[in-house]
Design an enzyme around this catalytic site. Structure first.
Site, short mmCIF file in Angstrom:
data_model
loop_
_atom_site.label_atom_id
_atom_site.label_comp_id
_atom_site.label_asym_id
_atom_site.label_seq_id
_atom_site.Cartn_x
_atom_site.Cartn_y
_atom_site.Cartn_z
CB CYS A 1 34.68 68.09 73.20
SG CYS A 1 36.68 68.75 72.66
CD GLN B 1 42.87 74.47 68.78
OE1 GLN B 1 43.59 74.76 68.05
NE2 GLN B 1 42.56 73.83 69.14
CG ASN C 1 38.59 74.53 72.53
OD1 ASN C 1 39.08 75.70 73.19
ND2 ASN C 1 38.24 74.01 72.06
CB SER D 1 47.79 69.79 70.97
OG SER D 1 46.75 68.11 69.75
CB ALA E 1 46.83 69.30 74.44
CB THR F 1 56.39 51.34 74.62
OG1 THR F 1 56.79 50.61 75.90
CG2 THR F 1 57.49 51.81 73.08
#
Lengths: 456, 93
Positions: free
Chosen positions: A380, A234, A206, A254, A126, A294
């Site tokens: 974070c 979320q 979040n 995500s 995300a 890729t």
């Protein structure tokens, strides 16, 4: 006198910043000494970072990441074993079978958000999707669009992308939120200017779990001809998302928040009317030029499987998660006073319960709750002792923002775990309050806010 | 989705339930084990009122494939089980 004692206590309660050591995984393994006492009956003990625990902590940090669902792992394993082809190889079976698996996964992700598979682009997560959305859209339209709106409670990666745009000369409005964490729709509509290119509002926050009124925001953006970007990391698989009904132009998803693997995410880009963005990654032009590199087949297959399961299980899971949230909140409230839920309780994803405990220092509480894996906010920012910027945006007082704990409930959480978490939290809060001069003063009827703190 | 098999008998359904629960119990991970048991029971309860033969056959086929999956994954989990269990399984808790 009492105030001086209190401030001394507070300083002592703040633990020293953990020493970060650069180490290889072997060194980490060596640090984790697993002492196994003789005799089968004796409980084994984990020792890591100076913390001793009698077992693996019960996990209540589902906003940081979720465990991988065994059904997801089951879908992924074949692509780590014999089906290792590059999905972009056009000349042999290995490539074809990988490509087919990637496309099937794309269809599953699309189905969960009511999109067309051609509108889904796989990314690394995300954060990357948010970066492509915010910076990519504005850079594409740099000639005519110079203004971005983002709420103050957005994820760090959206805010940081905005800051980057500011350095490039774009203007950004950081939209304040109401005390319940929700966007003020009138304020949003008033903030949109003729040169506004993008409005970015997170679907489910979040840190506090509030659910924004996506449909209304989408309608405002559609009326004003502005692209609506939402970070739904979320929200995916937890609340119903319909890109059509919600007027979403760009959306970040995500994998590891929905019981899928880490390192994979997706970006939704609307086709009609077409939303155009400038890619960040130069290269082989995979994902139709939006994201070169890729495509990681096993991860993408895992994310597809996670979406398929989420679609089937959404109702079952949300019924359970709601019941567990009630159990947790009622359990804590029945035994403790001074418990405040941060953010709207009504417009909330129940799997996220952010609570502040008055007169308790948050870090001490977290340290004392070593048998419960919870966090004070987002992963974070959990290393810093700063109070969360999200809680500050809500207008939560500094002292309450410092005492917040986020309980994340998920698909695999059990009733027994909730009961255990309540028990341990209550015990720890009571213990901390018992030795807190602040709590003593409050009980004596002193208004803490009237205290003049030294050295502040 | 797939070719619908013949409608299973009551005994076959109960045997599938029993096998699923038995295999679920083999998960080394506390949370996965509890989920597998709970989801199995709730799934069978949800489908208790099914009367349409093709719906019953589909649900049965789905359950059978889930059983295979649970068997595989219980084995994988046991191969990589951490030496320390969840605090929920520790004594005195």
């Amino acid at each position: 006198m009492a105030a001086a004692a209190a401030s001394r206590f507070l300083r002592r309660a703040i633990p020293a910043a953990p020493i970060r050591r650069l180490s290889t995984s072997a060194a980490v393994a060596a640090e984790t000494s697993l002492s196994a006492p003789s005799g089968e009956d004796e409980a084994r003990v984990i020792e890591m970072k100076g913390v001793k625990i009698s077992g693996r902590p019960l996990y209540l940090d589902m906003q940081a990441t979720t465990p991988v669902d065994p059904r997801v792992l089951d879908a992924m394993i074949p692509f780590y074993l014999s089906r290792y082809g590059n999905p972009h190889s056009r000349t042999h079976l290995y490539g074809w079978e990988s490509e087919a698996a990637v496309e099937a996964a794309r269809a599953r992700v699309a189905a969960l958000v009511a999109a067309n598979p051609k509108e889904i682009f796989f990314t690394s997560g995300a954060t990357e999707s948010n970066n492509i959305s915010v910076k990519g859209l504005m850079r594409f339209h740099r000639a005519r669009k110079r203004h971005v709106i983002a709420t103050q409670t957005e994820h760090k990666c959206v805010l940081d992308s905005c800051r980057h745009l500011q350095q490039e000369g774009f203007e950004v409005t950081y939209l304040p939120v109401r005390p319940d964490g929700l966007v003020d729709l009138d304020l949003l509509a008033d903030s949109i200017r003729p040169d506004t290119g993008l409005v970015s509002v997170m679907a489910v926050n979040n840190e506090i779990g509030v659910v924004q009124p996506l449909e209304e925001i989408g309608r405002i953006c559609r009326e004003k001809g502005v692209v609506f970007h939402t970070d739904a990391a979320q929200a995916l698989g937890k609340i119903p998302i319909d890109v059509e009904k919600m007027g979403i132009g760009l959306m970040s998803l995500s994998g590891h928040k929905i019981y899928g693997p880490k390192g994979v995410g997706a970006l939704y880009v609307r086709r009609r009317p077409r939303v155009r963005i400038e890619p960040q990654m130069s290269g082989g032009g995979q994902e139709r030029g939006i994201r070169s590199g890729t495509v990681p087949t096993p991860l993408v297959v895992g994310m597809g499987a996670a979406c398929e399961i989420a679609m089937k299980e959404m109702e079952y899971d949300s019924r359970r998660v709601s019941a567990l949230q009630d159990r947790l909140l009622n359990g804590i409230r029945a035994r403790l006073d001074g418990v405040v839920v941060n953010g709207s309780l009504e417009h909330r994803y129940p799997g996220n319960l952010n609570i502040s405990f008055a007169y308790v220092e948050g870090e001490s509480l977290l340290m004392g709750l070593k048998e419960v894996a919870v966090s004070s906010g987002s992963a974070c920012t959990s290393a810093s002792l700063e109070p969360s910027y999200v809680l500050r945006a809500l207008g939560v007082d500094e002292d309450m923002a410092h005492t917040s704990i986020r309980f994340g409930i998920g698909r695999f959480t059990t009733e027994a775990e909730i009961d255990k978490a309540v028990e341990l939290t209550v015990r720890q809060v009571e213990k901390l309050r018992e030795m807190s001069p602040l709590y003593e003063m409050v009980k004596e009827g002193i208004d803490i806010k009237s205290i003049q703190w030294a050295q502040h | 989705m797939m070719a619908v098999a013949s409608v299973p008998s009551r005994a076959e359904v109960l045997s599938l339930l029993r096998s699923l629960l038995q295999t679920a119990r083999k998960f080394s991970d506390y949370n996965i084990r509890e989920y597998a048991k709970r989801r199995t029971v709730d799934g069978f309860r949800e489908n208790k009122e099914l009367c349409d033969p093709s719906a019953i056959a589909t649900a049965f086929a789905d359950g059978t494939s889930q059983l295979e999956l649970v068997k595989r994954q219980a084995a994988v989990y046991s191969l990589y089980a951490p030496s320390v269990k969840s605090v929920m399984e520790a004594k005195g808790f």
